[in-house]
Design an enzyme around this catalytic site. Structure first.
Site, PDB file in Angstrom:
ATOM      1  N   ARG A  58       0.790  -1.336  -0.061  1.00 33.35           N
ATOM      2  CA  ARG A  58       0.155  -0.013   0.118  1.00 33.35           C
ATOM      3  C   ARG A  58       0.714   1.260   0.093  1.00 33.35           C
ATOM      4  NH1 ARG A  58      -2.723  -3.562   3.036  1.00 33.35           N
ATOM      5  NH2 ARG A  58      -1.658  -2.698   4.879  1.00 33.35           N
ATOM      6  N   GLU A  95       5.870  -9.701  15.639  1.00 36.95           N
ATOM      7  CA  GLU A  95       5.324 -10.256  16.810  1.00 36.95           C
ATOM      8  C   GLU A  95       5.753 -12.121  16.779  1.00 36.95           C
ATOM      9  OE1 GLU A  95       1.527  -9.200  17.616  1.00 36.95           O
ATOM     10  OE2 GLU A  95       1.574  -9.879  19.589  1.00 36.95           O
TER      11      GLU A  95
HETATM   12  P1  AMP Z   1       4.444  -2.126  11.686  1.00 39.07           P
HETATM   13  O1  AMP Z   1       5.680  -2.906  11.032  1.00 39.07           O
HETATM   14  O2  AMP Z   1       3.952  -3.095  12.855  1.00 39.07           O
HETATM   15  O3  AMP Z   1       4.394  -0.695  11.865  1.00 39.07           O
HETATM   16  O4  AMP Z   1       3.181  -2.550  10.459  1.00 39.07           O
HETATM   17  C1  AMP Z   1       3.282  -1.839   9.389  1.00 39.07           C
HETATM   18  C2  AMP Z   1       2.669  -2.149   8.372  1.00 39.07           C
HETATM   19  O5  AMP Z   1       1.728  -3.275   8.429  1.00 39.07           O
HETATM   20  C3  AMP Z   1       2.348  -1.436   7.108  1.00 39.07           C
HETATM   21  O6  AMP Z   1       3.068  -1.645   5.810  1.00 39.07           O
HETATM   22  C4  AMP Z   1       0.761  -1.478   7.236  1.00 39.07           C
HETATM   23  O7  AMP Z   1       0.414  -1.285   5.854  1.00 39.07           O
HETATM   24  C5  AMP Z   1       0.475  -2.751   7.733  1.00 39.07           C
HETATM   25  N1  AMP Z   1      -0.321  -2.628   9.102  1.00 39.07           N
HETATM   26  C6  AMP Z   1      -0.113  -2.758  10.295  1.00 39.07           C
HETATM   27  N2  AMP Z   1      -1.127  -2.561  11.256  1.00 39.07           N
HETATM   28  C7  AMP Z   1      -2.219  -2.360  10.383  1.00 39.07           C
HETATM   29  C8  AMP Z   1      -3.520  -1.824  10.439  1.00 39.07           C
HETATM   30  N3  AMP Z   1      -4.102  -2.097  11.856  1.00 39.07           N
HETATM   31  N4  AMP Z   1      -4.257  -1.606   9.506  1.00 39.07           N
HETATM   32  C9  AMP Z   1      -3.791  -1.508   8.244  1.00 39.07           C
HETATM   33  N5  AMP Z   1      -2.480  -1.932   8.170  1.00 39.07           N
HETATM   34  C10 AMP Z   1      -1.842  -2.165   8.943  1.00 39.07           C
END
Ligand code: AMP
Length: 170
Positions: A58, A95
């Site tokens: 995205r 995680e």
């Molecule tokens: P993180 O590494 O945990 O910051 O996760 C970020 C990636 O996961 C991004 O590329 C987001 O597109 C996706 N992502 C994580 N959590 C969500 C959520 N609650 N809703 C949509 N996309 C998410």
């Protein structure tokens, strides 16, 4: 414009307990999409940005039009095995388990300036990995621009020293 009204909450997607932030209503509105892009690039006005890197997948939807607007190149940061030429690769902890990101080694030149864009910053692990990839190629990360920040997950703690710009905070 109230950008948050264009974000749809989808509970338990892609797995139980996750509240997915669906940006497709925003993408489907030309005026909201246009406004969001304007806001995402605002901190970099007057700054020489060579590339806008998007995080698969995205992130691409946002980074590519941002790059064109900012007169910068677009760099796709991809999931493993997608890029055809020589790559730099980083593995990072999730995680449960690990994931990885790759970028072409010649996508940016040492000393170039890069803005990284994505839709959501959650734990910050993905963004931190993208920053590390750019640093390994010798680029300077000017900032991280995201539509949505899930601040309760404290992603900023993984990104010390990085200027983070988010439009909607939960
Ligand atoms: P993180 O590494 O945990 O910051 O996760 C970020 C990636 O996961 C991004 O590329 C987001 O597109 C996706 N992502 C994580 N959590 C969500 C959520 N609650 N809703 C949509 N996309 C998410």
């Amino acid at each position: 414009m109230d950008l948050a009204s264009f974000i749809r909450d989808i509970p338990d997607f892609p797995e139980p307990g996750i509240m997915f932030k669906d940006i497709t209503p925003l993408l489907g509105s030309p005026s909201a999409f246009d406004y969001a892009l304007d806001q995402m690039m605002m901190p970099y006005e007057g700054i020489d940005v060579d590339y806008v890197a998007g995080i698969e997948s995205r992130g691409f939807i946002l980074a590519a039009p941002l790059a064109v607007r900012m007169d910068a190149g677009h760099v796709p940061i991809r999931k493993p095995g997608k890029l055809p030429s020589k790559v730099e690769r980083i593995e990072y902890a999730l995680e449960y388990g690990t994931d990885a990101l790759e970028v072409h080694v010649d996508a940016v030149q040492p000393g170039s300036t890069v803005v990284i864009a994505d839709d959501v910053m959650a734990t910050g692990g993905t963004a931190a990995a993208a920053v590390e990839l750019m640093n390994r190629l010798g680029a300077h990360v000017v900032g991280l621009s995201v539509l949505i920040e899930l601040s309760f997950l404290e992603g900023r703690s993984k990104l010390s020293g990085v200027e983070i710009h988010s439009l909607i905070t939960y």
